[in-house]
Structure formats: structure tokens, C-alpha cells
Design a protein around this motif. Structure first.
Motif, PDB file in Angstrom:
ATOM      1  N   ALA A  20       0.821  -1.218   0.000  1.00  0.00           N
ATOM      2  CA  ALA A  20       0.000   0.000   0.000  1.00  0.00           C
ATOM      3  C   ALA A  20       0.855   1.269   0.000  1.00  0.00           C
ATOM      4  O   ALA A  20       0.613   2.199  -0.774  1.00  0.00           O
ATOM      5  N   ARG A  21       1.869   1.308   0.845  1.00  0.00           N
ATOM      6  CA  ARG A  21       2.601   2.566   1.060  1.00  0.00           C
ATOM      7  C   ARG A  21       3.253   3.085  -0.215  1.00  0.00           C
ATOM      8  O   ARG A  21       3.388   4.279  -0.410  1.00  0.00           O
ATOM      9  N   LEU A  22       3.634   2.181  -1.090  1.00  0.00           N
ATOM     10  CA  LEU A  22       4.372   2.599  -2.279  1.00  0.00           C
ATOM     11  C   LEU A  22       3.496   3.272  -3.334  1.00  0.00           C
ATOM     12  O   LEU A  22       4.014   3.899  -4.246  1.00  0.00           O
ATOM     13  N   VAL A  23       2.193   3.115  -3.216  1.00  0.00           N
ATOM     14  CA  VAL A  23       1.327   3.728  -4.233  1.00  0.00           C
ATOM     15  C   VAL A  23       0.512   4.891  -3.680  1.00  0.00           C
ATOM     16  O   VAL A  23      -0.389   5.397  -4.341  1.00  0.00           O
ATOM     17  N   VAL A  24       0.808   5.281  -2.445  1.00  0.00           N
ATOM     18  CA  VAL A  24       0.128   6.457  -1.896  1.00  0.00           C
ATOM     19  C   VAL A  24       0.987   7.672  -2.199  1.00  0.00           C
ATOM     20  O   VAL A  24       2.111   7.773  -1.726  1.00  0.00           O
ATOM     21  N   PRO A  25       0.482   8.600  -3.016  1.00  0.00           N
ATOM     22  CA  PRO A  25       1.305   9.741  -3.403  1.00  0.00           C
ATOM     23  C   PRO A  25       1.580  10.642  -2.198  1.00  0.00           C
ATOM     24  O   PRO A  25       0.726  10.816  -1.338  1.00  0.00           O
ATOM     25  N   ASN A  82       5.733  16.089   4.505  1.00  0.00           N
ATOM     26  CA  ASN A  82       5.633  16.378   5.930  1.00  0.00           C
ATOM     27  C   ASN A  82       4.377  17.187   6.227  1.00  0.00           C
ATOM     28  O   ASN A  82       4.432  18.296   6.718  1.00  0.00           O
ATOM     29  N   ASP A  83       3.260  16.594   5.907  1.00  0.00           N
ATOM     30  CA  ASP A  83       1.993  17.277   6.129  1.00  0.00           C
ATOM     31  C   ASP A  83       1.026  16.286   6.762  1.00  0.00           C
ATOM     32  O   ASP A  83       0.407  15.474   6.084  1.00  0.00           O
ATOM     33  N   PRO A  84       0.909  16.322   8.080  1.00  0.00           N
ATOM     34  CA  PRO A  84       0.114  15.301   8.775  1.00  0.00           C
ATOM     35  C   PRO A  84      -1.359  15.319   8.386  1.00  0.00           C
ATOM     36  O   PRO A  84      -2.068  14.336   8.592  1.00  0.00           O
ATOM     37  N   ALA A  85      -1.799  16.431   7.818  1.00  0.00           N
ATOM     38  CA  ALA A  85      -3.220  16.500   7.459  1.00  0.00           C
ATOM     39  C   ALA A  85      -3.504  15.723   6.179  1.00  0.00           C
ATOM     40  O   ALA A  85      -4.624  15.302   5.915  1.00  0.00           O
ATOM     41  N   ARG A  86      -2.438  15.527   5.361  1.00  0.00           N
ATOM     42  CA  ARG A  86      -2.644  14.851   4.086  1.00  0.00           C
ATOM     43  C   ARG A  86      -2.819  13.353   4.334  1.00  0.00           C
ATOM     44  O   ARG A  86      -2.029  12.730   5.023  1.00  0.00           O
ATOM     45  N   HIS A  87      -3.830  12.777   3.756  1.00  0.00           N
ATOM     46  CA  HIS A  87      -4.120  11.346   3.929  1.00  0.00           C
ATOM     47  C   HIS A  87      -4.140  10.962   5.409  1.00  0.00           C
ATOM     48  O   HIS A  87      -3.602   9.944   5.805  1.00  0.00           O
ATOM     49  N   LYS A  88      -4.748  11.786   6.242  1.00  0.00           N
ATOM     50  CA  LYS A  88      -4.666  11.605   7.694  1.00  0.00           C
ATOM     51  C   LYS A  88      -5.102  10.208   8.145  1.00  0.00           C
ATOM     52  O   LYS A  88      -4.388   9.519   8.870  1.00  0.00           O
ATOM     53  N   LEU A  89      -6.266   9.799   7.688  1.00  0.00           N
ATOM     54  CA  LEU A  89      -6.801   8.513   8.144  1.00  0.00           C
ATOM     55  C   LEU A  89      -5.900   7.365   7.693  1.00  0.00           C
ATOM     56  O   LEU A  89      -5.628   6.431   8.446  1.00  0.00           O
ATOM     57  N   PHE A  90      -5.435   7.456   6.447  1.00  0.00           N
ATOM     58  CA  PHE A  90      -4.540   6.406   5.961  1.00  0.00           C
ATOM     59  C   PHE A  90      -3.267   6.363   6.796  1.00  0.00           C
ATOM     60  O   PHE A  90      -2.827   5.307   7.237  1.00  0.00           O
ATOM     61  N   ARG A  91      -2.681   7.546   7.014  1.00  0.00           N
ATOM     62  CA  ARG A  91      -1.438   7.606   7.791  1.00  0.00           C
ATOM     63  C   ARG A  91      -1.605   6.966   9.155  1.00  0.00           C
ATOM     64  O   ARG A  91      -0.761   6.197   9.606  1.00  0.00           O
TER      65      ARG A  91
END
Lengths: 321, 381
Positions: B328-333, B338-347
Motif C-alpha cells: 500500500a505505502r508505495l502507491v500512496v502519493p 511532511n503534512d500530517p493533514a494529508r491522507h490523515k486517516l490512511f497515515r
């Protein structure tokens, strides 16, 4: 005993009599396995899955699994599906019909094309099948297993047939079942070799490293069998293409792991031409690339799931047993 | 040859699935951050609600509070709860293996005493197998239970005991006889009350920062003799049968499921080819694993010995649970941005699962032990 079991038992008997190192070697030299073909034809195996034979598609794919187990050096998948599609279209199934993948250049890649009596050309994403006008121009070739795959170019385009379940996916499912059978034999050969080979004064099967390799192989082989069965179960359903996608992707992954591990267990012996193992592993490597490799089918399945949305993926997985 | 037969679920089971989904939808407030790992999420209130639905101890006889259903119905309930990321840790062990153990080997008095509380979602059990010097080599346990009049005196330490600090009981594998030539002899299983028998429980912080597992110390703990489960000395056989239940369920391949869900969410309905391939690859594994798990449930239902098949599904499932976040991690752009708000739930889901992932191939039997079990099934040992 049910009909299918009877067919499979007969097939096992015939294939175990005929399919040996000498036959595979000869096939790789381009020799057609006449005696074996005669047995296949006499038993009516080439017509499995056709209405007249009283058997169904599930019988056909179960038979292909057995063909994979014995690395039968005949284009059985092509013969069987061609005959099913031809007879469904009201045409006559001749002896050695074959099926090839149509390419953009107009050439069709056909297993044993040089001997084919009728040739069908299948394209991805189409339910139409082109009946090639023979004779065609032939450039002979082989896949990495040494199986003949010839490039045929016909002067004129032929008649089109239509089938319900995607023919491209049906061919992929045929490869899935061949692979499931071939994987089983790869495991069996690994187990047999590990128990016969002795080093450091004991059977290498007693070494934990070998046991763990073969445990990994057994797990992959078991997954491949279950995935293949699921593909067959989906015949005629709305999810046929996606289930084949899952099966081809999963079984293709198993091939890489199993071939690597089983060769390692066999050591240098399995790397020799003299050993039988490579007749299986090279076929497995070829088959996983035929009719869409893992990436091709993963992409198809993934696109479908993405279309459903994140909150539907579980339902999708849990819907079919 | 290992055989995983086709199994299809009955219309009744599928109707039950709908009920579970409705229940989950109505209880989203119990899942602020859904996680499919069965160890995360200890929620007594949620367990009690499940108990009220009759979804704990479903396969047990009604006389003990169960509802006489098949393993298939239980599978439907458990897989639905895990996939939704519901908090099931509190009752999980009791439902999965302590209850079945008591049903199979326990006394009538034990069944009457313990099972109804489990089915109500009120009574929780821990597994007392591992010790500081005993992990994979389970037969080397040193905790002793010495008969003394009407009681057993227990001394020793259990470790990696999930939820011992919040559960009610622990079923311990103990030595009731001195070690002999046969290392599987002289072992017994005994129930200890974690709250009233005077054991010391010390939580152990895991690398993800959670406190789920514990060290449990027994210093001259006296328990009544009737706490022994089954025949004294039969502990090894009992533990082995328990492990088939412990290893075969959907929790052995679904732990990382929510990472998949959030991946699909990020990719949207127009994924790149690599994203689509990652989704398809993961889905193909889930579809196959789930079918294999169903096959094992079918074999359990027929009373077959599934030790090897269960080990095989766990081996495949646990490895896949660990590979899923890697795919999964390799295909998440911009996952690295360094932006914790981006893709928050996924992160959040991804990092939580990644940090828990080392445990996937350890708990319930390590990868190495499972491969040994499979190798034995293959006739190599």
C-alpha cells in the motif's frame, strides 16, 4: 463414482504412462506426441466441455489441472476451448484446433499453430473470436518452456464467433488450472527429492531450512488450488472476469515463489537439463505470462474495486464463498 | 495432499451478515478509529451488546447461554466485526478458545459457572501459556501447581498475556507433576481468577506504545482443586486442540484490513495503473485467504482434525497481513510529505498497523513453529 472422477482417473492413468522425460524432450525438439494424442482422441478428451460430450466446463478445467500435473506436451487448453466455442457456434470441431492471441500487427500467436486444423484468434476485452482463414503465413517459434508457439498471419480476415464468458478470461482460467496442476507436481518433486537426497549423513528433509522452504511451497500450492477452483466456480456469473483476475494474479504470484524455492531444494541436480523439474518450472514461468500476467489482472480487478469505493470492498470480498 | 474444499454459506448465514452490518452501523460511536487487529479495542460495553445479540458463544448449547449455531454463523459474525474494525478484544479469547475448551474438557460445574457470563459478554479470559523462559517450546513451562488438600498451590510467571490486566480469568498451562522423560506428560490446565486469587499483573508496554499484554506472577496462589480443566496430566493434549481454534480464524489474515480500505479511499475511482494493481493484488489475496478460512471452518464443523490446515492458513494470512502495508505505502502519493493533514486517516491506520505488524507472525504460534507443523503434515518430520 461420478463422471468427472472417472474422466480424471482415466486421464491420470494415460498421462502417467506417457508423460516422461523422453516425451518432454522430444516435444521440445518439435516432435508431436502422436501416441499420446491418439489416446486423448480415443477417449474423447479433446471434446470435453462440448454439449455432445455430456460434460461441462467445470469438467474441462478440472481435466486441464491434470494436464498441468503431467506437463502434457499437447495444446490441450487450446484444443478444448476451441472445440467448445466452435461447436457452440454450430461448427464442426476438427481434430487439432488451436487458439491464439491476436496482436496489433495482425499476427496471431498460436500454440502448435503449425499443426492446427482451425485457428481462433482472441483479443483482450472482446467477446468476439475471429476464425482465421487458413492457410496462413507461419513463422515458427517457442516459449521459454520449449513449447511450440507459432506466429500466424492470414491473408484475409475470417468469420467472427461470439461467446458469453470473456474468451480471453477463459484462456487465462485455462492457464490458471494448468499452473495449479504444475505447482502441485513442483511440490511433489520437492518433497520427493528432499527425502531421497542425503547430506551430512542424513536426509536433507530433516533440516529445518529445507522443511521451512517446503512448508512455504505447500502453502502457496494450497492457495493456488483454492484460487483456481474459485475461478472455475465463477463461470457464467457476473463476476467471471474479476474472479479469473483474482485467480490469475494469485496463482501467478505463487509460481514465482514455488519455482524459486523448489529449485533451491533440488540444488544443482534440478538445474541440469537431465532432471525433469525444469519441464514444470519453465512451463509455469511461461503460463503465468500467457493471457495477461499478474499486473494485467491485478489492474483489472483493482479498477473494478476502486469503482465500487472504499466502503464496498469488504462486501465485494465477502459476497462470494 | 492438503485439501481446501469449496464451502458456501447458507442464506440464513447471509441474512445474519446483514444483521451484523446493521448492528455495526448503529454502533459506529464504538469505533472512532476502526482497527481490524483483534487485539486492539477492549470495549466491555460493546462486548455486552454483542452478547445481547447472541453473538458470543454462538456455537454453544443454549443451556449455557449459547445459540446452537454452526461455525459458519460464528465466522460470519467474527469476519464482519473484524472487517469493520470493531472493538472485540474483551470477549475474543473467551469466545474463540476458552469457552470451547471448557465445553470439550471442562466439568459440568465449570461450564455452568463460566460459560453464561462469557455469552453475555461480561466475562473475559486470558491465555496462560508463554513464560519468560518458555515461548515456542511450550512443553518447557515451569509454573507449578502442587496439590495441597482441597487446593492447588501455584508458583511461577506467565508472560505476553493479552489483557490480563482487564480480564477476569486466565487458563494456565502448569506442571502438576515433576518433569519426566515424556516432556508432554504431567501438564494440566487450571483456571485462575485474575481479580480475586492474589496474582500480580504488570502491563508491558509494546513498541506501538500500547499496553495490551502483561506479565502475570503467581506467588503461592491457592486455588480450589475444582479449577483444574479436564484430567490432571492431560494438559498437553488439551492445549494442542485449543490451538486449532486459535489459529484458523479470520483474525489471522484480516489484521491489516483497514489499511486496505483507506488505500482504496485515497486512490479514488480513477486510480493510476500501479494503484489499481496494488488494490487488485491485495484483493486477490483476501479473496483466496477468506475462502481457505471458510474451508477450515467447514472442516471444524465436520469434526475433522485441522491442525495442519489451520497452521497453513495462519502462515499465509500472517505473512500477507505484513505485506499488505508494504504494498500500500508505495502507491500512496506524497506519503512522505511532511503534512500530517494529508491522507490523515490512511497515515494513522497505516502507522498503527505497521507498528503492530511484528506481532502478527509471533502471536498464536510463530511463523517458525507453524512451518514446522506444516512440514510435519507433509511427512518431513
Amino acid at each position: 463414482m461420478d463422471t468427472r472422477q472417472l474422466i480424471l482417473d482415466t486421464a491420470v492413468k494415460i498421462f502417467s504412462d506417457h508423460c516422461d522425460k523422453a516425451l518432454w524432450d522430444a516435444a521440445e525438439q518439435g516432435e508431436f506426441a502422436h501416441a499420446l494424442w491418439q489416446q486423448v482422441a480415443e477417449n474423447g478428451f479433446h471434446l470435453l466441455g462440448t454439449d455432445a460430450s455430456g460434460t461441462d466446463a467445470a469438467d474441462l478445467f478440472a481435466f486441464l489441472k491434470v494436464c498441468g500435473r503431467y506437463a502434457v506436451p499437447l495444446p490441450m487448453a487450446e484444443v478444448l476451448l476451441a472445440n467448445v466455442w466452435l461447436t457452440q457456434a454450430g461448427k464442426t470441431a476438427s481434430a487439432l484446433d488451436s487458439i491464439g492471441i491476436a496482436s496489433a500487427t495482425g499476427a496471431v500467436q498460436v500454440p502448435w499453430g503449425r499443426r492446427a486444423t482451425q485457428v481462433l484468434a482472441v483479443s483482450p476485452d472482446s467477446h468476439g473470436i475471429a476464425l482465421l482463414q487458413l492457410p496462413a503465413e507461419i513463422a515458427t517459434g517457442q516459449n521459454i518452456a520449449g513449447e511450440p508457439v507459432d506466429s500466424l498471419t492470414a491473408a484475409e480476415s475470417g468469420e467472427m464467433l461470439q461467446v458469453t464468458d470473456s474468451p480471453y478470461a477463459q484462456m487465462a482460467l485455462a492457464r490458471v488450472n494448468l499452473m495449479a496442476g504444475g505447482l502441485q507436481t513442483a511440490l511433489d518433486l520437492g518433497l520427493q527429492f528432499a527425502q531421497e537426497r542425503s547430506q551430512f549423513g542424513r536426509s536433507i528433509s530433516k533440516f529445518q531450512a529445507i522443511q521451512h522452504s517446503l512448508a512455504v511451497v505447500a502453502a502457496e500450492v494450497a492457495a493456488a488450488q483454492r484460487a483456481a477452483d474459485a475461478g472455475v466456480d465463477a463461470l457464467g456469473s457476473d463476476r467471471f472476469v474479476e474472479e479469473v483476475a483474482a485467480a490469475k494474479a494469485r496463482v501467478g504470484e505463487a509460481v514465482g515463489i514455488v519455482a524459486e524455492q523448489v529449485h533451491q531444494v533440488h540444488g544443482a541436480m534440478g538445474f541440469t537439463y537431465e532432471h525433469r523439474l525444469h519441464h514444470f518450472t519453465r512451463r509455469l514461468w511461461s503460463w503465468r505470462d500467457d493471457w495477461g500476467n499478474e499486473f494485467y489482472w491485478q489492474t483489472k480487478l483493482g479498477a473494478s474495486l476502486a469503482g465500487l469505493g472504499a466502503d464496498q470492498v469488504w462486501n465485494y470480498i465477502a459476497t462470494r464463498a | 495432499m492438503l485439501q481446501f474444499d469449496r464451502v458456501s454459506l447458507s442464506p440464513e448465514s447471509e441474512a445474519l451478515r446483514e444483521q451484523v452490518r446493521e448492528f455495526v452501523a448503529a454502533h459506529r460511536d464504538h469505533m472512532p478509529r476502526p482497527n481490524s487487529d483483534f487485539v486492539t479495542g477492549h470495549d466491555a460495553e460493546f462486548s455486552q451488546k454483542l452478547g445481547q445479540q447472541g453473538w458470543i458463544g454462538m456455537t454453544w448449547p443454549a443451556v449455557y447461554g449459547g445459540s446452537d449455531q454452526s461455525n459458519f454463523e460464528r465466522l460470519v459474525v467474527t469476519e464482519e466485526l473484524l472487517a469493520a474494525g470493531a472493538p472485540v478484544s474483551a470477549h475474543w479469547i473467551a469466545d474463540r478458545q476458552s469457552g470451547p475448551l471448557l465445553l470439550r474438557f471442562g466439568s459440568e460445574a465449570q461450564r455452568e459457572k463460566y460459560l453464561p457470563g462469557i455469552t453475555r459478554g461480561e466475562s473475559y479470559f486470558s491465555i496462560g501459556m508463554s513464560e519468560p523462559d518458555t515461548g515456542s517450546d511450550l512443553a518447557s513451562v515451569r509454573t507449578t501447581a502442587v496439590a495441597e488438600g482441597d487446593a492447588y498451590r501455584i508458583n511461577g510467571t506467565k508472560i505476553w498475556t493479552t489483557d490480563a490486566h482487564r480480564n477476569h480469568y486466565i487458563i494456565c498451562l502448569v506442571r502438576t507433576e515433576a518433569p519426566s522423560e515424556n516432556r508432554h506428560a504431567g501438564l494440566s490446565q487450571i483456571i485462575v481468577d485474575l481479580r480475586n486469587d492474589g496474582v500480580k499483573v504488570r502491563p508491558i508496554r509494546n513498541m506501538a506504545g500500547g499496553e495490551d499484554f502483561n506479565e502475570v506472577v503467581f506467588e503461592d496462589v491457592l486455588v480450589p482443586k475444582d479449577r483444574i480443566v479436564g484430567e490432571p496430566g492431560n494438559g498437553w493434549q488439551q492445549v494442542t486442540s485449543e490451538l486449532a481454534y486459535e489459529r484458523s480464524g479470520p483474525e489471522r489474515f484480516l489484521s491489516a484490513f483497514r489499511v486496505f480500505v483507506e488505500l482504496v479511499r485515497i486512490c479514488g475511482d480513477n486510480p493510476s495503473p500501479h494503484q489499481a494493481a496494488a488494490i487488485g493484488r491485495i484483493a486477490a489475496h483476501f479473496m483466496t485467504l477468506r475462502r481457505m478460512s471458510l474451508s477450515v471452518a467447514g472442516m471444524l464443523e465436520q469434526g475433522k482434525d485441522v491442525v495442519v490446515e489451520a497452521a497453513l492458513v495462519k502462515e499465509l494470512g500472517n505473512n500477507f497481513e505484513k505485506v499488505l502495508p508494504e504494498i500500500a505505502r508505495l502507491v500512496v502519493p506524497d506519503l512522505c510529505a511532511n503534512d500530517p493533514a494529508r491522507h490523515k486517516l490512511f497515515r494513522e491506520t497505516f502507522s498503527e498497523t505497521l507498528m503492530l505488524s511484528p506481532s502478527f507472525t509471533l502471536r498464536g504460534g510463530t511463523r517458525e513453529i507453524l512451518r514446522g507443523v506444516i512440514a510435519r503434515g507433509l511427512g518431513l518430520r
